[in-house]
Scaffold this motif. Structure first.
Motif, PDB file in Angstrom:
ATOM      1  N   GLU A   3     -15.201   5.878  26.670  1.00 61.73           N
ATOM      2  CA  GLU A   3     -15.451   4.914  25.589  1.00 61.73           C
ATOM      3  C   GLU A   3     -14.208   4.711  24.733  1.00 61.73           C
ATOM      4  N   SER A   4     -14.072   3.499  24.194  1.00 62.78           N
ATOM      5  CA  SER A   4     -13.018   3.259  23.207  1.00 62.78           C
ATOM      6  C   SER A   4     -13.611   2.480  22.035  1.00 62.78           C
ATOM      7  N   TYR A   5     -13.040   2.706  20.871  1.00 65.90           N
ATOM      8  CA  TYR A   5     -13.511   2.097  19.631  1.00 65.90           C
ATOM      9  C   TYR A   5     -12.306   1.488  18.941  1.00 65.90           C
ATOM     10  N   LYS A   6     -12.491   0.272  18.396  1.00 65.92           N
ATOM     11  CA  LYS A   6     -11.383  -0.444  17.764  1.00 65.92           C
ATOM     12  C   LYS A   6     -11.789  -0.882  16.360  1.00 65.92           C
ATOM     13  N   TYR A   7     -10.900  -0.621  15.401  1.00 71.63           N
ATOM     14  CA  TYR A   7     -11.171  -0.977  14.005  1.00 71.63           C
ATOM     15  C   TYR A   7      -9.931  -1.599  13.374  1.00 71.63           C
ATOM     16  N   SER A   8     -10.168  -2.649  12.595  1.00 66.79           N
ATOM     17  CA  SER A   8      -9.113  -3.299  11.799  1.00 66.79           C
ATOM     18  C   SER A   8      -9.571  -3.306  10.352  1.00 66.79           C
ATOM     19  N   TYR A   9      -8.703  -2.865   9.465  1.00 62.85           N
ATOM     20  CA  TYR A   9      -9.027  -2.791   8.046  1.00 62.85           C
ATOM     21  C   TYR A   9      -7.987  -3.531   7.210  1.00 62.85           C
ATOM     22  N   PRO A  10      -8.350  -4.660   6.601  1.00 65.83           N
ATOM     23  CA  PRO A  10      -7.439  -5.283   5.640  1.00 65.83           C
ATOM     24  C   PRO A  10      -7.309  -4.352   4.431  1.00 65.83           C
ATOM     25  N   LEU A  11      -6.098  -4.152   3.945  1.00 68.31           N
ATOM     26  CA  LEU A  11      -5.873  -3.189   2.863  1.00 68.31           C
ATOM     27  C   LEU A  11      -5.358  -3.819   1.573  1.00 68.31           C
ATOM     28  N   GLY A  12      -5.112  -5.116   1.570  1.00 67.58           N
ATOM     29  CA  GLY A  12      -4.567  -5.733   0.365  1.00 67.58           C
ATOM     30  C   GLY A  12      -3.062  -5.552   0.302  1.00 67.58           C
ATOM     31  N   ASN A  13      -2.521  -5.507  -0.913  1.00 61.84           N
ATOM     32  CA  ASN A  13      -1.079  -5.455  -1.136  1.00 61.84           C
ATOM     33  C   ASN A  13      -0.581  -4.011  -1.174  1.00 61.84           C
ATOM     34  N   LEU A  14       0.075  -3.582  -0.114  1.00 62.41           N
ATOM     35  CA  LEU A  14       0.618  -2.223  -0.034  1.00 62.41           C
ATOM     36  C   LEU A  14       1.961  -2.257   0.683  1.00 62.41           C
ATOM     37  N   SER A  15       2.697  -1.154   0.572  1.00 57.06           N
ATOM     38  CA  SER A  15       3.909  -1.001   1.376  1.00 57.06           C
ATOM     39  C   SER A  15       3.502  -0.602   2.797  1.00 57.06           C
ATOM     40  N   ASN A  16       4.429  -0.730   3.708  1.00 58.93           N
ATOM     41  CA  ASN A  16       4.165  -0.329   5.094  1.00 58.93           C
ATOM     42  C   ASN A  16       3.800   1.155   5.170  1.00 58.93           C
ATOM     43  N   HIS A  17       4.526   2.002   4.442  1.00 59.12           N
ATOM     44  CA  HIS A  17       4.249   3.438   4.485  1.00 59.12           C
ATOM     45  C   HIS A  17       2.863   3.750   3.931  1.00 59.12           C
ATOM     46  N   GLU A  18       2.490   3.096   2.836  1.00 58.06           N
ATOM     47  CA  GLU A  18       1.144   3.314   2.288  1.00 58.06           C
ATOM     48  C   GLU A  18       0.084   2.911   3.304  1.00 58.06           C
ATOM     49  N   ALA A  19       0.304   1.794   3.991  1.00 55.33           N
ATOM     50  CA  ALA A  19      -0.645   1.338   5.014  1.00 55.33           C
ATOM     51  C   ALA A  19      -0.780   2.365   6.134  1.00 55.33           C
ATOM     52  N   GLU A  20       0.331   3.014   6.496  1.00 54.35           N
ATOM     53  CA  GLU A  20       0.291   4.054   7.540  1.00 54.35           C
ATOM     54  C   GLU A  20      -0.588   5.231   7.107  1.00 54.35           C
ATOM     55  N   PHE A  21      -0.442   5.663   5.862  1.00 62.45           N
ATOM     56  CA  PHE A  21      -1.299   6.738   5.343  1.00 62.45           C
ATOM     57  C   PHE A  21      -2.767   6.304   5.345  1.00 62.45           C
ATOM     58  N   HIS A  22      -3.021   5.085   4.869  1.00 66.40           N
ATOM     59  CA  HIS A  22      -4.401   4.592   4.806  1.00 66.40           C
ATOM     60  C   HIS A  22      -5.026   4.497   6.198  1.00 66.40           C
ATOM     61  N   ALA A  23      -4.231   4.181   7.209  1.00 67.39           N
ATOM     62  CA  ALA A  23      -4.754   4.101   8.573  1.00 67.39           C
ATOM     63  C   ALA A  23      -5.292   5.464   9.022  1.00 67.39           C
ATOM     64  N   VAL A  24      -4.574   6.522   8.716  1.00 68.46           N
ATOM     65  CA  VAL A  24      -5.034   7.874   9.071  1.00 68.46           C
ATOM     66  C   VAL A  24      -6.313   8.213   8.303  1.00 68.46           C
ATOM     67  N   ILE A  25      -6.358   7.868   7.029  1.00 73.04           N
ATOM     68  CA  ILE A  25      -7.550   8.133   6.213  1.00 73.04           C
ATOM     69  C   ILE A  25      -8.758   7.393   6.775  1.00 73.04           C
ATOM     70  N   LYS A  26      -8.585   6.100   7.076  1.00 72.03           N
ATOM     71  CA  LYS A  26      -9.696   5.302   7.636  1.00 72.03           C
ATOM     72  C   LYS A  26     -10.173   5.910   8.958  1.00 72.03           C
ATOM     73  N   ALA A  27      -9.234   6.325   9.797  1.00 69.57           N
ATOM     74  CA  ALA A  27      -9.594   6.910  11.090  1.00 69.57           C
ATOM     75  C   ALA A  27     -10.383   8.209  10.899  1.00 69.57           C
ATOM     76  N   LEU A  28      -9.972   9.029   9.955  1.00 69.27           N
ATOM     77  CA  LEU A  28     -10.706  10.278   9.685  1.00 69.27           C
ATOM     78  C   LEU A  28     -12.120   9.981   9.199  1.00 69.27           C
ATOM     79  N   GLN A  29     -12.272   8.946   8.381  1.00 64.57           N
ATOM     80  CA  GLN A  29     -13.603   8.575   7.890  1.00 64.57           C
ATOM     81  C   GLN A  29     -14.502   8.084   9.023  1.00 64.57           C
ATOM     82  N   VAL A  30     -13.933   7.313   9.945  1.00 67.81           N
ATOM     83  CA  VAL A  30     -14.699   6.867  11.116  1.00 67.81           C
ATOM     84  C   VAL A  30     -15.109   8.074  11.955  1.00 67.81           C
TER      85      VAL A  30
END
Length: 129
Positions: A28-55
């Motif tokens: 199985e594979s699962y795909k998620y896209s999360y709009p994050l608003g106005n952030l830096s690229n590095h902040e978005a990278e951190f948020h991606a890990v957080i979102k993945a952990l929540q999933v």
């Protein structure tokens, strides 16, 4: 073991940003896209890990997690449990908090070319902002 690929992207730095999460569990594979608003690229990278952990907390509680990211900054911050940038500290702490729910959490750096699925999902999230 659950394989998790994460990527953050920003259109401008800072700018509209998004997170992409691609998860492989067996066949199985699962795909998620999360709009994050106005952030830096590095902040978005951190948020991606957080979102993945929540999933993963929702779908795969108590599983062993193997994360992959093409962000050296995020991978090194998590591995060393340290960041010089005070803006990233709350994000690092949130990752540690979310990861503590799992028996094992690993993260490793991979080259961009091995992270195409998550990259496409992060870019899709930017377009949907």
């Amino acid at each position: 073991m659950i394989e998790v690929y994460t990527d953050g992207a920003a259109s401008g730095d800072p700018g509209l940003s998004g997170a992409g999460v691609y998860i492989k569990s067996g066949k199985e594979s699962y795909k998620y896209s999360y709009p994050l608003g106005n952030l830096s690229n590095h902040e978005a990278e951190f948020h991606a890990v957080i979102k993945a952990l929540q999933v993963c907390k929702e779908l795969f509680p108590q599983e062993i997690l193997s994360f992959r990211s093409d962000s050296k900054l995020v991978v090194e911050a998590v591995e060393k449990d340290f960041t010089k940038n005070k803006d990233y500290l709350p994000l690092l702490n949130k990752i540690k908090q979310e990861a503590s729910s799992f028996p094992y959490f690993f993260i490793k750096w991979i080259p961009e070319k091995q992270n195409k699925h998550a990259d496409e999902l992060a870019r899709k999230a930017i377009r949907s902002n």
